[in-house]
Design an enzyme around this catalytic site. Structure first.
Site, PDB file in Angstrom:
ATOM      1  N   CYS A 148     -16.537   2.826   3.714  1.00 16.18           N
ATOM      2  CA  CYS A 148     -15.621   3.403   2.719  1.00 16.18           C
ATOM      3  C   CYS A 148     -16.099   3.149   1.296  1.00 16.18           C
ATOM      4  O   CYS A 148     -15.835   3.965   0.398  1.00 16.18           O
ATOM      5  CB  CYS A 148     -14.215   2.827   2.893  1.00 16.18           C
ATOM      6  SG  CYS A 148     -13.272   3.562   4.250  1.00 16.18           S
ATOM      7  N   GLU A 196     -19.269  -1.846   3.201  1.00 13.01           N
ATOM      8  CA  GLU A 196     -18.303  -1.055   3.967  1.00 13.01           C
ATOM      9  C   GLU A 196     -18.582   0.430   3.801  1.00 13.01           C
ATOM     10  O   GLU A 196     -18.905   0.913   2.716  1.00 13.01           O
ATOM     11  CB  GLU A 196     -16.888  -1.385   3.497  1.00 13.01           C
ATOM     12  CG  GLU A 196     -15.801  -0.664   4.273  1.00 13.01           C
ATOM     13  CD  GLU A 196     -14.409  -0.936   3.747  1.00 13.01           C
ATOM     14  OE1 GLU A 196     -13.490  -0.163   4.084  1.00 13.01           O
ATOM     15  OE2 GLU A 196     -14.235  -1.912   2.991  1.00 13.01           O
ATOM     16  N   CYS A 219      -9.848   2.900   8.566  1.00 13.76           N
ATOM     17  CA  CYS A 219     -10.003   3.650   7.319  1.00 13.76           C
ATOM     18  C   CYS A 219     -11.312   4.434   7.272  1.00 13.76           C
ATOM     19  O   CYS A 219     -11.365   5.531   6.700  1.00 13.76           O
ATOM     20  CB  CYS A 219      -9.906   2.701   6.120  1.00 13.76           C
ATOM     21  SG  CYS A 219     -11.045   1.301   6.182  1.00 13.76           S
ATOM     22  N   CYS A 220     -12.371   3.898   7.865  1.00 12.16           N
ATOM     23  CA  CYS A 220     -13.694   4.504   7.683  1.00 12.16           C
ATOM     24  C   CYS A 220     -13.905   5.804   8.448  1.00 12.16           C
ATOM     25  O   CYS A 220     -14.415   6.775   7.865  1.00 12.16           O
ATOM     26  CB  CYS A 220     -14.784   3.492   8.042  1.00 12.16           C
ATOM     27  SG  CYS A 220     -14.843   2.038   6.972  1.00 12.16           S
ATOM     28  N   HIS A 228       0.807  -1.223   0.000  1.00 10.19           N
ATOM     29  CA  HIS A 228       0.000   0.000   0.000  1.00 10.19           C
ATOM     30  C   HIS A 228       0.842   1.275   0.000  1.00 10.19           C
ATOM     31  O   HIS A 228       0.374   2.333   0.422  1.00 10.19           O
ATOM     32  CB  HIS A 228      -0.938   0.034   1.215  1.00 10.19           C
ATOM     33  CG  HIS A 228      -2.059  -0.954   1.156  1.00 10.19           C
ATOM     34  ND1 HIS A 228      -1.855  -2.304   1.174  1.00 10.19           N
ATOM     35  CD2 HIS A 228      -3.402  -0.784   1.097  1.00 10.19           C
ATOM     36  CE1 HIS A 228      -3.012  -2.933   1.125  1.00 10.19           C
ATOM     37  NE2 HIS A 228      -3.972  -2.034   1.069  1.00 10.19           N
ATOM     38  N   GLU A 263     -13.787  -8.489   1.227  1.00  9.08           N
ATOM     39  CA  GLU A 263     -14.470  -7.189   1.148  1.00  9.08           C
ATOM     40  C   GLU A 263     -14.922  -6.847  -0.274  1.00  9.08           C
ATOM     41  O   GLU A 263     -14.799  -5.710  -0.737  1.00  9.08           O
ATOM     42  CB  GLU A 263     -13.543  -6.077   1.665  1.00  9.08           C
ATOM     43  CG  GLU A 263     -13.090  -6.302   3.096  1.00  9.08           C
ATOM     44  CD  GLU A 263     -12.235  -5.179   3.627  1.00  9.08           C
ATOM     45  OE1 GLU A 263     -12.479  -4.754   4.762  1.00  9.08           O
ATOM     46  OE2 GLU A 263     -11.331  -4.715   2.906  1.00  9.08           O
ATOM     47  N   ASP A 298      -0.118  -0.512  -7.596  1.00  8.33           N
ATOM     48  CA  ASP A 298      -0.410  -0.797  -6.193  1.00  8.33           C
ATOM     49  C   ASP A 298      -1.622  -1.702  -6.094  1.00  8.33           C
ATOM     50  O   ASP A 298      -2.565  -1.585  -6.883  1.00  8.33           O
ATOM     51  CB  ASP A 298      -0.680   0.502  -5.434  1.00  8.33           C
ATOM     52  CG  ASP A 298      -0.577   0.330  -3.926  1.00  8.33           C
ATOM     53  OD1 ASP A 298      -1.526  -0.211  -3.325  1.00  8.33           O
ATOM     54  OD2 ASP A 298       0.444   0.744  -3.363  1.00  8.33           O
ATOM     55  N   GLY A 299      -1.627  -2.603  -5.120  1.00  7.84           N
ATOM     56  CA  GLY A 299      -2.762  -3.496  -4.920  1.00  7.84           C
ATOM     57  C   GLY A 299      -4.025  -2.780  -4.504  1.00  7.84           C
ATOM     58  O   GLY A 299      -5.123  -3.342  -4.599  1.00  7.84           O
ATOM     59  N   HIS A 300      -3.901  -1.541  -4.022  1.00  6.65           N
ATOM     60  CA  HIS A 300      -5.062  -0.752  -3.637  1.00  6.65           C
ATOM     61  C   HIS A 300      -5.042   0.576  -4.394  1.00  6.65           C
ATOM     62  O   HIS A 300      -4.319   1.495  -4.040  1.00  6.65           O
ATOM     63  CB  HIS A 300      -5.058  -0.471  -2.134  1.00  6.65           C
ATOM     64  CG  HIS A 300      -6.384  -0.038  -1.588  1.00  6.65           C
ATOM     65  ND1 HIS A 300      -7.135   0.976  -2.154  1.00  6.65           N
ATOM     66  CD2 HIS A 300      -7.115  -0.491  -0.534  1.00  6.65           C
ATOM     67  CE1 HIS A 300      -8.253   1.137  -1.459  1.00  6.65           C
ATOM     68  NE2 HIS A 300      -8.262   0.249  -0.486  1.00  6.65           N
ATOM     69  N   HIS A 340     -12.423  -6.382  -4.658  1.00 13.16           N
ATOM     70  CA  HIS A 340     -12.536  -5.514  -3.487  1.00 13.16           C
ATOM     71  C   HIS A 340     -13.278  -4.239  -3.880  1.00 13.16           C
ATOM     72  O   HIS A 340     -12.852  -3.496  -4.755  1.00 13.16           O
ATOM     73  CB  HIS A 340     -11.123  -5.195  -2.995  1.00 13.16           C
ATOM     74  CG  HIS A 340     -11.051  -4.484  -1.693  1.00 13.16           C
ATOM     75  ND1 HIS A 340     -11.317  -3.138  -1.564  1.00 13.16           N
ATOM     76  CD2 HIS A 340     -10.712  -4.925  -0.451  1.00 13.16           C
ATOM     77  CE1 HIS A 340     -11.139  -2.784  -0.307  1.00 13.16           C
ATOM     78  NE2 HIS A 340     -10.773  -3.847   0.399  1.00 13.16           N
TER      79      HIS A 340
END
Length: 639
Positions: free
Chosen positions: A327, A325, A402-403, A147, A309, A199-201, A257
């Site tokens: 987010c 979620e 994160c949220c 990340h 997720e 990036d994976g996210h 995701h």
């Protein structure tokens, strides 16, 4: 393709298309001064945002920055390599809050934390406390889980917000150094760069577009385009979870995701906006429609699976196991707003309204002090909840936090998502009491929406020598409305693509009153949604309602059946949940016979409908889980 508006960039919010952007609409300046959203944002400003630094201190996020800066001793704190993003999202929230007005305490907190971030940055621009402290300076060796670029993206967004809100450059300088470092390392084969990777996210992609908009540096836009284009080419093993299974231009449905998918698609919309590339726009429109028609809950919530997720299959929309979620709701709003600006179509703001008032707002408690990471549509009788990030109980903070700061930043910047302008006039997307401004045009709104459907609009400033168009979004859920313009009443005005357009040469003091009928209604899902076949949901206006066990003593909710032959009634409860309108319905509590040790029987012997009548009280979904733990449900079986 939409025309390029000749209006200059406006609105100091999180999305500001460049002067040559291929947009239909541009964000207008809005101010919320009263009513529903003012109340929710006031809690955010007075409680949620001010408590942020203390929570970031107790969770160790700020300690990590001090360690990286050489200003403290000890061990890295936190369970994940991306804990820096909690700090950056809080900084963004604080910046948008400062844009509303000065606050000595908040300014002091921001200055202190910005200084920490700057001190932690390495000389070449790299910044990630996990890799600096835990991994011995190792970089970009775990792009799937590390990340690093995700963290960079949130830093960039915070820096842009800080610059737009305050005019100061300290954080923007940090972000630019990091972006320059990333640009020196990442690039396609043959570019001479060290790494061809993603990036994976996703997150850095849309942040880089906004950095381009803020600085005018074209290489940031090009770098964003490179990252978007390299998703789906197997650089992370070809997994849908990481948005690496199929290139965006070839994708036919949202997958993997949920938050990662939506952040990536927000960047796709941004790139289409700035470059005018038709293929990217087409992909964004295609995937948004696929998401809304097959993978969106009635609350606007997204994500079917707790595991990974992620989105499930088309029409896989469970109730008690819904992930939804917080987010993901935020990411949906961000993507839909970019699509609204790009296309000018009202349907994107229809989804924004639904998501804001239901799937998003449920994520924060009424007092602004506790949170929901996931937002199920049902909690069963006797549900046992171990707590934690995936809990159906509100929690003070999360291991993966994160949220909460994500909610803070959206509420603090909410005014940005309310109105737009084009060469023809002003468009109002979301209804709130306040003021909407575009150039020489200013309109004031007074409304108690969403509790009442009357929106009164008064023209305060206007050019005297030319006509312009006031466009009002007629919500997708609305089946009956009327509008009065001065002394004229229009019972069946023309609505095109979700917009009611009123064109004339206006004068100061001119008044428009829009009346949206808010009768409660029962809503059924597409029959392919197996989880709710034979059930209905209660809605009123833009709000989804639910039952909570606390309002129905004498039993749980699993055996309640709604009587659809009886009318729904509306009751305003100023004493309940900060003041809400409830919907009262008739139902029965089924008398289920004892089935012995086996709960199945032949269909012809199934128990017939019966049981004791019971009055059902439905509250707005956003307000659930604010009194006591217990059962809850949105979808109700019918008699």
């Amino acid at each position: 393709m939409p025309r390029t508006s000749s209006l200059p960039p406006s609105s100091p919010g999180p999305v500001r298309p460049g002067p040559d952007a291929h947009v239909a609409l541009r964000p207008a300046v809005a101010e919320v001064t009263d009513g529903f959203w003012h109340s929710r944002r006031d809690v955010n400003a007075r409680t949620s945002i001010p408590q942020g630094p203390g929570l970031l201190e107790s969770a160790g996020n700020l300690h990590n920055l001090r360690l990286a800066a050489g200003a403290a001793e000890g061990e890295f704190q936190g369970a994940y390599p991306f804990v820096d993003t909690d700090v950056y999202k809080w900084l963004e929230a604080a910046a948008w809050q400062l844009a509303q007005g000065p606050s000595a305490r908040l300014e002091s907190d921001v200055d202190r934390i910005v200084s920490l971030v700057a001190a932690a940055q390495q000389p070449d621009g790299y910044l990630n406390t996990w890799f600096q402290l835990v991994k011995g300076g190792e970089r970009y060796q775990d792009l799937r889980w590390g990340h690093e670029l995700y963290c960079a993206g949130h830093l960039i967004q915070a820096a842009v917000a800080h610059h737009r809100a305050t005019g100061r450059t300290e954080l923007l300088d940090v972000a630019r150094r990091f972006a320059d470092h990333v640009d020196s390392v990442f690039g396609p084969p043959g570019s001479g760069k060290a790494i061809d990777g993603i990036d994976g996210h996703p997150e850095i992609e849309t942040a880089l577009v906004e950095l381009y908009r803020e600085t005018g540096e074209r290489r940031y836009l090009d770098l964003a385009g490179y990252f978007v284009d390299r998703h789906g080419h197997g650089l992370l093993g070809g997994e849908a979870y990481c948005q690496d299974r199929v290139p965006v231009r070839e994708a036919t449905n949202v997958e993997g995701h949920a938050v990662r998918q939506l952040y990536l698609l927000a960047a796709v919309a941004d790139l289409a906006t700035e470059t005018g590339e038709a293929e990217l726009r087409s992909a964004a429109e295609r995937l948004w429609r696929a998401m809304t028609t097959t993978k969106t809950h009635i609350t606007g919530g997204l994500g079917a699976h707790h595991d990974w997720e992620d989105f499930g299959d088309p029409y896989e929309l469970p109730n008690e196991r819904a992930y939804c979620e917080t987010c993901a709701a935020i990411a949906s709003v961000q993507w839909s707003w970019r699509m609204a600006l790009l296309t000018g179509e009202a349907r994107y703001s229809d989804l924004i309204e639904r998501t804001l008032l239901n799937g998003f707002l449920a994520g924060v408690s009424l007092d602004g002090e506790s949170w929901l990471y996931v937002n199920p549509l049902q909690v069963r009788d006797g549900h046992t909840d171990p707590g934690g990030d995936q809990s159906a109980r509100r929690t003070r903070w999360f291991r993966c936090a994160c949220c909460p700061p994500n909610v803070m930043r959206l509420l603090a910047g909410l005014e940005h998502y309310l109105a737009t302008s084009d060469d023809d006039g002003l468009q109002i997307h979301q209804y709130a009491s306040g003021r909407y401004v575009s150039g020489p045009v200013a309109v004031r709104a007074e409304t108690d929406y969403p509790w009442h459907g009357t929106i009164a609009l008064t023209v305060e400033d206007t050019p005297a020598d030319r006509p312009w168009t006031l466009s009002l979004r007629i919500p997708q859920w609305c089946r009956d409305f009327r509008v009065r313009c001065g002394d004229e009443t229009y019972d069946s005005p023309v609505v095109e693509d979700g917009w009611l357009r009123l064109e004339r040469t206006w004068a100061p003091g001119d008044r428009v009153v829009l009346e949206l009928a808010l009768e409660p209604r029962l809503t059924a899902a597409d029959p392919r949604v197996d989880a709710v076949r034979g059930c209905v949901a209660i809605e009123r206006g833009p709000l989804v309602f639910c039952l909570e066990q606390v309002d129905h003593p004498g039993g749980g909710l699993d055996d309640i059946v709604l009587d659809t032959t009886r009318p729904l009634a509306v009751k305003h409860r100023p004493d309940l949940l900060g003041g809400v309108t409830t919907v009262v319905a008739a139902g029965r509590r089924r008398a289920v016979p004892d089935a012995g040790w086996w709960p199945y029987t032949t269909a012809d012997r199934a128990p017939r409908q019966g049981g004791d009548p019971v009055e059902l009280t439905a509250i707005p979904y956003y307000a659930w889980a604010n009194r006591q733990d217990g059962a809850m449900r949105v979808w109700l079986p019918t008699s």
